[in-house]
Design a protein around this motif. Sequence first.
Motif, PDB file in Angstrom:
ATOM      1  N   LEU A  14       0.841  -1.209   0.000  1.00 44.83           N
ATOM      2  CA  LEU A  14       0.000   0.000   0.000  1.00 44.83           C
ATOM      3  C   LEU A  14       0.870   1.251   0.000  1.00 44.83           C
ATOM      4  O   LEU A  14       0.698   2.163   0.807  1.00 44.83           O
ATOM      5  CB  LEU A  14      -0.938  -0.002   1.217  1.00 44.83           C
ATOM      6  N   GLY A  15       1.854   1.256  -0.915  1.00 45.08           N
ATOM      7  CA  GLY A  15       2.574   2.506  -1.168  1.00 45.08           C
ATOM      8  C   GLY A  15       1.649   3.401  -1.980  1.00 45.08           C
ATOM      9  O   GLY A  15       0.435   3.172  -2.059  1.00 45.08           O
ATOM     10  N   LEU A  16       2.221   4.395  -2.618  1.00 41.16           N
ATOM     11  CA  LEU A  16       1.403   5.346  -3.390  1.00 41.16           C
ATOM     12  C   LEU A  16       0.587   4.611  -4.454  1.00 41.16           C
ATOM     13  O   LEU A  16      -0.595   4.883  -4.650  1.00 41.16           O
ATOM     14  CB  LEU A  16       2.314   6.391  -4.050  1.00 41.16           C
ATOM     15  N   MET A  17       1.227   3.656  -5.134  1.00 44.43           N
ATOM     16  CA  MET A  17       0.533   2.956  -6.213  1.00 44.43           C
ATOM     17  C   MET A  17      -0.449   1.923  -5.667  1.00 44.43           C
ATOM     18  O   MET A  17      -1.582   1.829  -6.130  1.00 44.43           O
ATOM     19  CB  MET A  17       1.560   2.291  -7.147  1.00 44.43           C
ATOM     20  N   ASN A  36      -0.263  -4.509   4.207  1.00 42.56           N
ATOM     21  CA  ASN A  36       0.963  -3.738   4.011  1.00 42.56           C
ATOM     22  C   ASN A  36       1.858  -3.940   5.211  1.00 42.56           C
ATOM     23  O   ASN A  36       1.386  -4.125   6.339  1.00 42.56           O
ATOM     24  CB  ASN A  36       0.626  -2.246   3.847  1.00 42.56           C
ATOM     25  N   ARG A  37       3.189  -3.926   4.962  1.00 44.20           N
ATOM     26  CA  ARG A  37       4.147  -4.093   6.067  1.00 44.20           C
ATOM     27  C   ARG A  37       3.895  -3.043   7.149  1.00 44.20           C
ATOM     28  O   ARG A  37       3.836  -3.360   8.331  1.00 44.20           O
ATOM     29  CB  ARG A  37       5.562  -3.986   5.499  1.00 44.20           C
ATOM     30  N   THR A  38       3.728  -1.810   6.746  1.00 42.09           N
ATOM     31  CA  THR A  38       3.412  -0.737   7.694  1.00 42.09           C
ATOM     32  C   THR A  38       1.890  -0.602   7.713  1.00 42.09           C
ATOM     33  O   THR A  38       1.289  -0.066   6.774  1.00 42.09           O
ATOM     34  CB  THR A  38       4.058   0.598   7.230  1.00 42.09           C
ATOM     35  N   LYS A  41      -0.653   2.470   6.835  1.00 41.68           N
ATOM     36  CA  LYS A  41      -0.985   2.927   5.476  1.00 41.68           C
ATOM     37  C   LYS A  41      -2.332   2.379   5.004  1.00 41.68           C
ATOM     38  O   LYS A  41      -2.823   2.780   3.959  1.00 41.68           O
ATOM     39  CB  LYS A  41       0.128   2.541   4.493  1.00 41.68           C
ATOM     40  N   VAL A  70       4.827  -3.705  -4.807  1.00 47.55           N
ATOM     41  CA  VAL A  70       5.769  -3.199  -3.803  1.00 47.55           C
ATOM     42  C   VAL A  70       6.983  -2.613  -4.535  1.00 47.55           C
ATOM     43  O   VAL A  70       7.004  -2.544  -5.763  1.00 47.55           O
ATOM     44  CB  VAL A  70       6.169  -4.305  -2.788  1.00 47.55           C
ATOM     45  N   THR A  71       8.010  -2.221  -3.787  1.00 54.75           N
ATOM     46  CA  THR A  71       9.117  -1.474  -4.386  1.00 54.75           C
ATOM     47  C   THR A  71       9.804  -2.247  -5.508  1.00 54.75           C
ATOM     48  O   THR A  71      10.015  -1.729  -6.606  1.00 54.75           O
ATOM     49  CB  THR A  71      10.161  -1.140  -3.292  1.00 54.75           C
ATOM     50  N   GLU A  78      10.400 -11.167  -0.242  1.00 57.08           N
ATOM     51  CA  GLU A  78      10.380 -11.047   1.223  1.00 57.08           C
ATOM     52  C   GLU A  78       8.954 -11.176   1.762  1.00 57.08           C
ATOM     53  O   GLU A  78       8.724 -11.768   2.806  1.00 57.08           O
ATOM     54  CB  GLU A  78      11.009  -9.719   1.667  1.00 57.08           C
ATOM     55  N   VAL A  79       7.990 -10.643   1.021  1.00 54.47           N
ATOM     56  CA  VAL A  79       6.596 -10.701   1.476  1.00 54.47           C
ATOM     57  C   VAL A  79       6.024 -12.109   1.306  1.00 54.47           C
ATOM     58  O   VAL A  79       5.365 -12.634   2.198  1.00 54.47           O
ATOM     59  CB  VAL A  79       5.731  -9.679   0.695  1.00 54.47           C
ATOM     60  N   SER A  97       7.368  -3.018 -10.607  1.00 57.88           N
ATOM     61  CA  SER A  97       8.242  -2.791 -11.774  1.00 57.88           C
ATOM     62  C   SER A  97       9.518  -3.621 -11.669  1.00 57.88           C
ATOM     63  O   SER A  97      10.099  -3.724 -10.594  1.00 57.88           O
ATOM     64  CB  SER A  97       8.676  -1.327 -11.862  1.00 57.88           C
ATOM     65  N   ILE A 122       2.775  -1.042 -14.853  1.00 59.92           N
ATOM     66  CA  ILE A 122       1.820   0.071 -14.784  1.00 59.92           C
ATOM     67  C   ILE A 122       2.408   1.264 -15.519  1.00 59.92           C
ATOM     68  O   ILE A 122       3.446   1.785 -15.125  1.00 59.92           O
ATOM     69  CB  ILE A 122       1.539   0.445 -13.310  1.00 59.92           C
ATOM     70  N   ALA A 124       1.417   4.401 -15.724  1.00 56.43           N
ATOM     71  CA  ALA A 124       0.523   5.454 -15.236  1.00 56.43           C
ATOM     72  C   ALA A 124       1.015   5.949 -13.888  1.00 56.43           C
ATOM     73  O   ALA A 124       1.834   5.296 -13.232  1.00 56.43           O
ATOM     74  CB  ALA A 124      -0.892   4.892 -15.078  1.00 56.43           C
ATOM     75  N   PRO A 126      -0.271   7.286  -9.915  1.00 50.63           N
ATOM     76  CA  PRO A 126      -1.365   6.859  -9.048  1.00 50.63           C
ATOM     77  C   PRO A 126      -2.679   7.618  -9.259  1.00 50.63           C
ATOM     78  O   PRO A 126      -3.761   7.011  -9.220  1.00 50.63           O
ATOM     79  CB  PRO A 126      -0.806   7.096  -7.635  1.00 50.63           C
TER      80      PRO A 126
HETATM   81  N1  LIG Z   1       4.194   5.685  -8.103  1.00 50.45           N
HETATM   82  C1  LIG Z   1       4.181   5.669  -9.424  1.00 50.45           C
HETATM   83  O1  LIG Z   1       3.940   6.690 -10.092  1.00 50.45           O
HETATM   84  C2  LIG Z   1       4.430   4.373 -10.161  1.00 50.45           C
HETATM   85  C3  LIG Z   1       4.171   4.310 -11.553  1.00 50.45           C
HETATM   86  C4  LIG Z   1       4.378   3.107 -12.235  1.00 50.45           C
HETATM   87  C5  LIG Z   1       4.857   1.993 -11.556  1.00 50.45           C
HETATM   88  N2  LIG Z   1       5.118   2.084 -10.206  1.00 50.45           N
HETATM   89  C6  LIG Z   1       5.677   0.901  -9.540  1.00 50.45           C
HETATM   90  O2  LIG Z   1       4.842   0.483  -8.486  1.00 50.45           O
HETATM   91  C7  LIG Z   1       5.655  -0.112  -7.454  1.00 50.45           C
HETATM   92  C8  LIG Z   1       5.306   0.548  -6.120  1.00 50.45           C
HETATM   93  O3  LIG Z   1       5.564   1.942  -6.243  1.00 50.45           O
HETATM   94  P1  LIG Z   1       5.007   2.992  -5.186  1.00 50.45           P
HETATM   95  O4  LIG Z   1       5.022   4.325  -5.857  1.00 50.45           O
HETATM   96  O5  LIG Z   1       3.758   2.497  -4.562  1.00 50.45           O
HETATM   97  O6  LIG Z   1       6.202   2.936  -4.105  1.00 50.45           O
HETATM   98  P2  LIG Z   1       6.176   3.380  -2.567  1.00 50.45           P
HETATM   99  O7  LIG Z   1       5.138   4.436  -2.336  1.00 50.45           O
HETATM  100  O8  LIG Z   1       7.570   3.678  -2.217  1.00 50.45           O
HETATM  101  O9  LIG Z   1       5.694   2.054  -1.805  1.00 50.45           O
HETATM  102  C9  LIG Z   1       6.515   0.923  -1.710  1.00 50.45           C
HETATM  103  C10 LIG Z   1       5.720  -0.219  -1.130  1.00 50.45           C
HETATM  104  O10 LIG Z   1       6.577  -1.370  -1.078  1.00 50.45           O
HETATM  105  C11 LIG Z   1       6.538  -1.893   0.261  1.00 50.45           C
HETATM  106  N3  LIG Z   1       7.806  -2.554   0.575  1.00 50.45           N
HETATM  107  C12 LIG Z   1       9.053  -2.173   0.198  1.00 50.45           C
HETATM  108  N4  LIG Z   1       9.972  -3.055   0.652  1.00 50.45           N
HETATM  109  C13 LIG Z   1       9.273  -4.002   1.332  1.00 50.45           C
HETATM  110  C14 LIG Z   1       9.664  -5.182   2.029  1.00 50.45           C
HETATM  111  N5  LIG Z   1      10.950  -5.566   2.122  1.00 50.45           N
HETATM  112  N6  LIG Z   1       8.700  -5.922   2.599  1.00 50.45           N
HETATM  113  C15 LIG Z   1       7.389  -5.546   2.528  1.00 50.45           C
HETATM  114  N7  LIG Z   1       6.961  -4.452   1.870  1.00 50.45           N
HETATM  115  C16 LIG Z   1       7.897  -3.678   1.288  1.00 50.45           C
HETATM  116  C17 LIG Z   1       6.283  -0.669   1.122  1.00 50.45           C
HETATM  117  O11 LIG Z   1       5.845  -1.061   2.391  1.00 50.45           O
HETATM  118  P3  LIG Z   1       5.935  -0.018   3.624  1.00 50.45           P
HETATM  119  O12 LIG Z   1       4.769   0.903   3.470  1.00 50.45           O
HETATM  120  O13 LIG Z   1       5.867  -0.878   4.831  1.00 50.45           O
HETATM  121  O14 LIG Z   1       7.262   0.709   3.505  1.00 50.45           O
HETATM  122  C18 LIG Z   1       5.190   0.020   0.297  1.00 50.45           C
HETATM  123  O15 LIG Z   1       3.963  -0.624   0.436  1.00 50.45           O
HETATM  124  C19 LIG Z   1       7.118   0.091  -7.863  1.00 50.45           C
HETATM  125  O16 LIG Z   1       7.625  -1.086  -8.461  1.00 50.45           O
HETATM  126  C20 LIG Z   1       7.022   1.227  -8.878  1.00 50.45           C
HETATM  127  O17 LIG Z   1       8.086   1.204  -9.826  1.00 50.45           O
HETATM  128  C21 LIG Z   1       4.906   3.241  -9.501  1.00 50.45           C
END
Ligand SMILES: NC(=O)c1ccc[n+]([C@@H]2O[C@H](COP(=O)([O-])OP(=O)(O)OC[C@H]3O[C@@H](n4cnc5c(N)ncnc54)[C@H](OP(=O)(O)O)[C@@H]3O)[C@@H](O)[C@H]2O)c1
Length: 294
Positions: A14-17, A36-38, A41, A70-71, A78-79, A97, A122, A124, A126
């Motif tokens: 549950l990061g931004l995406m 989500n780990r945290t 969120k 996730v990242t 890991e998840v 990604s 993706i 796009a 968020p």
């Molecule tokens: N944002 C964009 O515009 C966009 C566009 C296209 C594609 N994407 C892709 O979407 C994916 C996520 O992006 P995002 O923007 O949502 O990133 P983000 O906001 O940084 O969120 C990262 C997520 O990954 C989780 N995470 C990272 N390491 C972890 C671990 N070791 N164990 C468990 N959970 C872990 C985080 O959990 P915590 O909350 O606990 O830290 C969080 O839920 C990426 O691959 C990114 O390239 C993003």
Amino acid sequence: MTNNTDTPVTVIGLGLMGQALARAFLKAGHPTTVWNRTTSKADQLAAEGARLAPTVGDALKAGSLTIICVTDYQAVHEVLDATEVSLEGTTLINLTSSDSAHAREAAQWAEQHGAQYLDGAIMAIPSTIGTAEAVILHSGPQPHFEAHKSTLDALGTVAYLGADYGLASLYDVAGLAMMWSVLNAWLQGTALLRTAGVDAATYASFAQQMAAGVAEWLPGYAEQIDAGSFPAEVSALETDARAMAHLIEESNAAGVNTELPKLINVMADRSIAAGHGGEQYPVLIEEFGKPSNA
Ligand SMILES: NC(=O)c1ccc[n+]([C@@H]2O[C@H](COP(=O)([O-])OP(=O)(O)OC[C@H]3O[C@@H](n4cnc5c(N)ncnc54)[C@H](OP(=O)(O)O)[C@@H]3O)[C@@H](O)[C@H]2O)c1
């Protein structure tokens, strides 16, 4: 095919995406379980109707479709690699990604653990998720995609690319190559025109027309590449190379950076030296198709 909004969906990450993905499912009416780990969120999503699963294993059991975002793929492992987690009976769609090798490896790993797997990318941001503007690419076995397409439609414009799990990642990076090439070409032109007092906004509308015009050439050039035959119907590569030399000279004279024009020119010169000067521009695919040091 599952085609009603009662289909339960799980979103892991549950990061931004991930939050945007879960919200789009909720808005479409799908019972949505999140993890989500945290955990904080998930607060806002829970207020909007999502169920926060206490563990990943519990989240996976909530339905037959799980999205993970996730990242990176290390985080995916890991998840999901925890001992209590079973992927049996789940269609796992990995929208994290990465590159094609990781996608193929993750597919093998997930299937060995009992999941049906699709990889995704993706294209796009968020805020557009849930609208037609958000393009989400999928690759892997087509029946897995077709079985869940109507549920995935809640996310935006979903597309299926083919059975090779690596295709979504490859299209993703190919799209980035397109994006940066167009942007860099525009920046080069903007830098040149600013030396003559033309502002970026004035040049932008001309550049837009140029980019759209060049885009029109792609299908015809693609036919030449697929046929492996490059007759100079419009201009020969050596004519293009002379224009490239002008771009370098003009950039030098104007005192702007020449790295990009030189990069373009170097490949054309190599192709001409290999005897392709009388052929059309897409013959350069032979240079692009080789490792850099070949
Ligand atoms: N944002 C964009 O515009 C966009 C566009 C296209 C594609 N994407 C892709 O979407 C994916 C996520 O992006 P995002 O923007 O949502 O990133 P983000 O906001 O940084 O969120 C990262 C997520 O990954 C989780 N995470 C990272 N390491 C972890 C671990 N070791 N164990 C468990 N959970 C872990 C985080 O959990 P915590 O909350 O606990 O830290 C969080 O839920 C990426 O691959 C990114 O390239 C993003």
